[in-house]
Design a protein around this motif. Sequence first.
Motif: not given
Ligand code: NAD
Length: 260
Positions: A13, A16, A36, A90, A155, A159, A186, A188
């Motif tokens: 929602t 990424i 969510f 994700n 974390y 990971k 990295g 994002v």
């Molecule tokens: P975000 O916080 O923008 O979005 C997270 C999504 O996960 C949302 O849709 C949220 O509603 C959902 N979510 C959270 N808890 C949940 C639960 N208990 N059940 C179902 N859905 C749930 O996240 P993002 O920054 O886009 O990150 C996405 C993935 O990429 C994650 O696994 C994160 O660890 C990884 N990541 C992110 C970054 C970064 O810099 N943003 C870097 C490396 C890895």
Amino acid sequence: MLEGRVALITGSTDGIGLATARALAARKASIVLNGFGDADLVARLCTEISEQHGVRAIHLPADLSIGEEAAGLVETALLEFGRLDVLVNNAGTQHRSPIESHPPARWDYIVSLNLSAPFHTIRSALPQMKTRGWGRIVNVASAYGLVGGIERSSYIASKHGLVGLTKAVAMETAETPVTCNAVCPGIVATRIFYKMAKDLAAREGIGREEAQRRIAASTMPSGRPVAPEQVAETIAFLCSPAAAEIRGAAIPVDGAWAAH
Ligand code: NAD
């Protein structure tokens, strides 16, 4: 490329996951969003994706920190579409604190969401992928799945565990047309990144671009954040015919962070 296929992207929602849903819909996959968010906003996202790409897009709620809900999400998607061809694990979160003060309940939550949920979804999705003779599983890990760091024990451990799970599943499926890989982003440029940069700019009296550069350069030699679409396109590539023999890889999309 993915016409007739169905893709479930957890945590889609926002960030990424949402960029990935859009990238896969652009390749004509039907989409199951999860995550969510305000009900109207989520409904609008489904309508937008389905109208823009001419595919079916639905949202299925599930709190993936609960094992039964993670497995149930796949089962509901299978009931809705009769098949699941692409699974992108994700959804994830983090907690920042030294290990001595890391609340045990937060550890349990983060390991459940970042590592156990992918176990449950893969376990539920894999049998019908094998039977149907095609499948793509992509786990969104992190550069912190490849290198260490401070004040993020849950974390980093979860990971690294996800990268390990990716290799284990890739070996168990190596003789099948199902592949399992990880992407390791990295820093994002998601909503949180822009907020951090705005706060830093205000605190230090610097421009927003300089604040973004400083945050990115704290770990990434490139000094630039990764765009969510760049992670999404890497995931889409892993779903392409060219990637059929990429198995068990953990692909950094990280401005050379993990190359240190
Ligand atoms: P975000 O916080 O923008 O979005 C997270 C999504 O996960 C949302 O849709 C949220 O509603 C959902 N979510 C959270 N808890 C949940 C639960 N208990 N059940 C179902 N859905 C749930 O996240 P993002 O920054 O886009 O990150 C996405 C993935 O990429 C994650 O696994 C994160 O660890 C990884 N990541 C992110 C970054 C970064 O810099 N943003 C870097 C490396 C890895």
